[in-house]
Design a protein around this motif. Structure first.
Motif, short mmCIF file in Angstrom:
data_model
loop_
_atom_site.label_atom_id
_atom_site.label_comp_id
_atom_site.label_asym_id
_atom_site.label_seq_id
_atom_site.Cartn_x
_atom_site.Cartn_y
_atom_site.Cartn_z
N TRP A 188 19.67 -16.18 -16.00
CA TRP A 188 18.80 -15.35 -15.17
C TRP A 188 17.54 -15.00 -15.97
CZ3 TRP A 188 19.39 -14.33 -10.12
CH2 TRP A 188 20.67 -14.47 -9.54
N LEU A 189 16.39 -15.02 -15.31
CA LEU A 189 15.12 -14.65 -15.94
C LEU A 189 14.57 -13.40 -15.28
CD1 LEU A 189 13.52 -18.21 -15.99
CD2 LEU A 189 14.58 -17.01 -17.91
N PRO A 190 13.98 -12.49 -16.07
CA PRO A 190 13.44 -11.26 -15.47
C PRO A 190 12.09 -11.51 -14.81
CG PRO A 190 13.05 -11.28 -17.83
CD PRO A 190 13.84 -12.53 -17.53
N ALA A 191 11.81 -10.78 -13.76
CA ALA A 191 10.51 -10.83 -13.09
C ALA A 191 9.94 -9.41 -13.03
CB ALA A 191 10.64 -11.42 -11.69
N LEU A 192 8.67 -9.32 -12.72
CA LEU A 192 7.99 -8.03 -12.63
C LEU A 192 8.57 -7.22 -11.49
CD1 LEU A 192 5.62 -6.44 -13.91
CD2 LEU A 192 4.14 -7.46 -12.17
N ALA A 193 8.72 -5.92 -11.72
CA ALA A 193 9.25 -5.03 -10.68
C ALA A 193 8.37 -5.09 -9.43
CB ALA A 193 9.33 -3.61 -11.20
N LEU A 194 8.98 -4.80 -8.30
CA LEU A 194 8.24 -4.80 -7.04
C LEU A 194 7.33 -3.57 -6.94
CD1 LEU A 194 11.09 -5.91 -4.59
CD2 LEU A 194 9.50 -7.33 -5.88
N SER A 195 6.34 -3.67 -6.09
CA SER A 195 5.33 -2.63 -5.95
C SER A 195 5.54 -1.87 -4.65
CB SER A 195 3.94 -3.27 -5.96
OG SER A 195 2.92 -2.31 -5.76
N TRP A 196 5.23 -0.59 -4.68
CA TRP A 196 5.35 0.25 -3.49
C TRP A 196 4.26 -0.09 -2.48
CZ3 TRP A 196 7.85 2.90 -0.17
CH2 TRP A 196 7.25 3.86 0.63
N ASP A 197 4.67 -0.26 -1.23
CA ASP A 197 3.77 -0.52 -0.11
C ASP A 197 3.84 0.68 0.83
OD1 ASP A 197 2.70 -1.20 2.35
OD2 ASP A 197 4.13 -2.80 2.76
N PRO A 198 2.82 1.54 0.83
CA PRO A 198 2.87 2.76 1.65
C PRO A 198 2.64 2.51 3.13
CG PRO A 198 0.77 2.63 0.52
CD PRO A 198 1.59 1.47 0.01
N ILE A 199 2.23 1.33 3.50
CA ILE A 199 1.95 1.06 4.92
C ILE A 199 3.25 0.78 5.66
CG2 ILE A 199 0.63 -0.35 6.53
CD1 ILE A 199 -1.02 1.38 4.53
N TYR A 200 4.03 -0.15 5.16
CA TYR A 200 5.28 -0.51 5.81
C TYR A 200 6.49 0.22 5.21
CZ TYR A 200 3.10 -4.35 8.37
OH TYR A 200 2.32 -5.11 9.22
N GLY A 201 6.27 1.03 4.18
CA GLY A 201 7.40 1.67 3.52
C GLY A 201 8.31 0.63 2.89
N ALA A 202 7.72 -0.27 2.12
CA ALA A 202 8.45 -1.41 1.57
C ALA A 202 8.20 -1.52 0.07
CB ALA A 202 8.02 -2.69 2.28
N LEU A 203 9.03 -2.34 -0.56
CA LEU A 203 8.77 -2.79 -1.92
C LEU A 203 8.43 -4.28 -1.83
CD1 LEU A 203 11.66 -1.06 -3.92
CD2 LEU A 203 9.24 -0.45 -3.92
N SER A 204 7.30 -4.66 -2.44
CA SER A 204 6.83 -6.04 -2.35
C SER A 204 6.42 -6.53 -3.72
CB SER A 204 5.63 -6.14 -1.40
OG SER A 204 5.95 -5.68 -0.12
N GLY A 205 6.46 -7.84 -3.88
CA GLY A 205 6.01 -8.42 -5.14
C GLY A 205 6.19 -9.92 -5.16
#
Length: 847
Positions: free
Chosen positions: A208-225
């Motif tokens: 397994w390889l690590p990736a950058l944490a997801l970012s907060w999306d205040p429009i849809y109330g989501a985590l994206s990345g």
């Protein structure tokens, strides 16, 4: 033994065992004013000012509120909603939203005390524009007002009601959208406080390889990345662990296959241009050429140049035909466009040469070109390729140049004129939106024949404008624009801009506004900007966070060399605020004056922006020249080092030393074999750049005899970069050999590139300076040293400096110092210090 002479500059030697650095100071910083210190939204600023004034009666509170020294827009909001704002303050609603406390029922209970709930909610949205969708979704979920009233508020505030209703009903599906070398992730139903850990692997692999944490999306109330640097046509698995504010953890899994490097071809639908083209426009709709998911139809240029008729909108018309690849076409015409498509998807344009397209001016009015004397609008948006409402497409290895028209410069107002590529990726069907790839192309004008933007997105103040989502622009050479070289303004959800070379534009990359995000600008080389007048604004342009909320942009490991600004804002609806994560970049600015030469110019200082581990240097100031909030920045340890900056060439790729904790999962390149924390540092000179310290090196040589031995001759101080947290238990051990007359022979443990006497340890010499340890070494010419340096309260260190100081003329100097087996270790083995990784490439580098 191997001998290496080290020049008085930074070598390109990679190193792999360095240590984590923490620095806090900044130079030439304008600190935020009182109204900039909170989370920067008008409601939060007002709450900060009103806090502690609850004992005032309403008339006194109103007078105080109207006297607040805020920005123009905030003052207008206060004047228009004074009584409602006071009620929201009294009900604690302002504080709850300022603190992002959307958990539980506190906000619902607060708003229940309002006489006019709809008006209170409308005012809250005006005061907290970034949180507008979140507020209305909360209101819908908690049934605070009727759905019809929520929809009326949304329409009034120009918000998309479908987002609110879908988010409130948890009606959106999590997704992973793969491109060729990357994939975008979205997980809905999240809160801003939620933290994520992302890992990925090739399916079937045990690693397994690590990736950058997801970012907060205040429009849809989501985590994206996004996950980047993937292989084409490969199956991947992704695991995301999300931890909420109560420390509950939930796992999300995705599987996807990246797109192939080339599309499948239908062998029955391969067309050579000479077989299907008889002059004029090549109209694929009229020829009924199209393919399918299993096989594209392919049109191959075989020598003939496509020259459209005088009244043909485009030289090549794809229309709404889909699954088409155009390869090696030469196009020298088109009233507006070289290639045009509308309402389609799965288009692949490869190796095409496009020029001499678009309208020529018949009259110039106020500096702007018009196609006729009766025309009411300047010539604009003529494009080598225009993909209108078209998604899931690739443009690669094309050359677009020499349009018929040219853009005006900003001296005549916003530039109007042609561009190389224009994208409007909002296809009528959601599944075909975005997913645009623009790679390995050369798009260029000339000094006197410039584009408006080289790559332009239409509807760029609309969330579904431009590239929309899940798109990648990489490996391109882009030059000669009177405005932006790349414009990705709009939604920008998982839009990637990387590995590009950009030059000769008024702006390098524009992300103003980012209305959804996150977008990622990384590994780009932006240099020598300037429009046709030689004027420029900034290498990366942001803005519009509050006016057109509200996405985040990551700016990672770019190399920027230019005369004016590195990262700055432009007004979007009179708003120049932005939300950025800026890490591991090198930004060099040559000039300095008012609003000129700023590495970062963050006038509004949004509290979530972060500027971390960047080398930012202004040549004229001989120091960083920036305007940021002081608590938003952590400097790279070489920021003040003029010798390091002077060693950098103006070329696509340079090297930057970073520390273990400063690498960026999945983005930082050429970093492997992560070292675990250790309780000692053993210096390996083959792994460190050895450079002159401060202004103390006058003449002589430095020779690395082998990995653990360094020899100095003459009169010089030389440093290696390390970071070691010196504790009360830290011990230095080394061997040295001294020859000739010496004034100061020893070492120093420095935090910057300046001499500090209290950090110098003299082992031998006739000059009194620093900590005199000759009573320990007995001024021996050859001995081993064990010094409990933890007793000297040195704290963190950033350099070990090796000193041979003898201020005599060079012809009379016979001094030499050899240092061997240098080690820092802890008597208490529970103490741990982290290690460096290595030098990493910054800027553009081939994939």
């Amino acid at each position: 033994m191997e001998l290496r002479k080290v020049k008085s500059c930074y070598s390109n030697t990679l190193f792999s065992t360095f240590i984590v650095l923490l620095l806090a100071s900044c130079s030439v910083i304008n600190l935020p004013n009182k109204m900039d210190i909170s989370n920067s939204q008008p409601g939060a600023l007002i709450q900060d000012e009103l806090a502690g004034h609850a004992k005032l009666d309403n008339s006194e509170l109103k007078k105080f509120l109207l006297s607040i020294d805020a920005g123009k827009k905030t003052r207008a909001l206060v004047r228009g909603n004074t009584d409602t704002i006071i009620r929201l303050y009294r009900l604690n609603s302002l504080a709850i939203v300022s603190e992002k406390n959307f958990q539980g029922s506190l906000l619902a209970e607060s708003l229940s005390g309002s006489e006019d709930k709809a008006n209170a909610i409308t005012t809250l949205i005006s005061l907290f524009p970034i949180d507008a969708y979140r507020i209305l979704t909360y209101v819908e979920q908690n049934r605070i007002i009727d759905t019809s009233d929520i929809l009326a508020i949304a329409v009034k505030k120009k918000l998309d009601p479908s987002i609110i209703l879908n988010a409130a009903a948890s009606g959106m599906e999590n997704s992973a959208t793969p491109l060729i070398h990357s994939a975008g992730l979205v997980i809905y139903g999240q809160n801003e406080e939620n933290q994520s850990e992302v890992k990925y692997r090739i399916k079937g692999s045990s690693k397994w390889l690590p990736a950058l944490a997801l970012s907060w999306d205040p429009i849809y109330g989501a985590l994206s990345g996004s996950i980047v640097h993937l292989d084409p046509n490969t199956n991947y698995e992704v695991e995301v662990l999300v931890t909420d504010y109560e420390s509950n953890t939930k796992s999300y899994s995705f599987q996807f296959t990246t797109q192939p490097d080339s599309p499948p071809i239908d062998s029955e639908k391969i067309y050579y241009l000479s077989e299907i083209y008889n002059g004029g426009q090549l109209d694929l709709e009229a020829l009924n050429i199209y393919g399918s998911e299993d096989g594209y139809a392919k049109v191959i240029g075989d020598g003939e140049t496509i020259i459209a008729n005088e009244d043909d909108l485009s030289a090549v018309n794809i229309g709404s035909q889909s699954y088409i690849i155009l390869e090696n076409l030469t196009i020298e015409s088109g009233v507006r466009y070289g290639i045009f498509a509308k309402n389609t998807h799965h288009i692949w344009i490869k190796g095409c040469n496009i020029s001499k397209y678009g309208r020529e001016a018949t009259i110039v009015k106020n500096g702007k070109a018009y196609s006729s004397e009766t025309s009411t609008s300047p010539i604009n948006y003529d494009s080598g390729i225009y993909l209108e409402k078209t998604g899931v497409s690739v443009i690669e290895e094309c050359e677009i140049h020499s349009p018929n028209g040219k853009a005006n410069h900003w001296g005549y107002g916003h530039p109007n004129g042609p561009n190389a590529l224009q994208v409007y990726a909002y296809h009528p069907e959601e599944q075909f939106r975005g997913q645009m790839i623009v790679r390995n192309n050369k798009f260029y004008g000339s000094d006197l024949h410039r584009f408006n933007d080289v790559i332009e997105g239409r509807k760029n103040t609309w969330r579904n404008g431009g590239f929309v989502r899940d798109s990648a622009i990489y490996g391109n050479y882009l030059a000669y624009a009177n405005d932006d070289l790349i414009e990705i303004d709009g939604g920008q959800r998982n839009v990637l801009v990387y590995e590009n070379e950009l030059t000769q534009g008024y702006v390098g990359i524009s992300v103003a506004p980012n209305m959804l995000g996150p977008s990622y600008l990384f590994h780009n080389y932006i240099h020598d900007l300037g429009d046709e007048r030689g004027k420029e604004w900034t290498a990366i342009k942001a803005g519009g966070l509050l006016a057109k909320p509200g996405g985040k942009t990551y700016i990672l490991e770019n190399y920027i060399v230019t005369n004016r600004n590195g990262i700055a804002a432009s007004n979007v609806n009179n708003d120049n605020s932005f939300w950025l994560e800026v890490r591991n970049n090198i930004i060099i600015n040559r000039n300095k004056s008012n609003m000129v030469g700023l590495g970062i110019y963050d006038k509004q200082k949004y509290f979530l922006s972060n500027f971390y581990n960047n080398v930012i240097y202004n040549i004229q100031a001989e120091a960083p020249y920036i305007e940021v909030a002081h608590d938003s920045i952590k400097e790279h340890f070489l920021t003040y080092d003029s010798q390091f900056v002077g060693s950098l060439n103006n070329e696509p790729n340079v090297e930057l030393p970073i520390f273990s904790e400063d690498s960026i999962y999945n983005f930082t390149r050429s970093i492997e074999n992560v070292e675990t924390p250790k309780n000692e540092l053993i210096v390996n000179f083959f792994d460190y750049p050895v450079t002159p310290f401060a202004t103390q090196t006058k003449y002589g040589t430095v020779i690395i005899n082998d990995k653990d031995t360094l020899s100095l001759s003459g009169n010089g101080w030389y440093k290696i970069p390390v970071d070691y947290e010196i504790t009360k238990d830290t011990v230095l051990s080394l061997n040295y050999i001294a020859e000739g007359r010496i004034e100061i022979g020893g070492v120093a443990f420095e935090t910057d590139n300046k001499v500090t006497a209290s950090r110098v340890f003299k082992f031998i010499g006739v000059q009194p300076y620093g900590h005199n340890l000759t009573n320990v070494t007995r001024n021996k010419r050859e001995t081993k040293v064990n010094i409990p340096i933890g007793e000297y309260n040195l704290g963190n260190l950033n350099y070990i400096v090796f000193i041979l100081d003898n201020d005599v003329i060079e012809s009379n100097n016979n001094s030499k110092m050899t240092f061997h087996n240098i080690k820092l270790q802890e008597k208490n083995q529970k103490t741990q210090n982290k290690l460096y990784k290595e030098m990493i490439p910054i800027g553009q580098m081939g994939l």
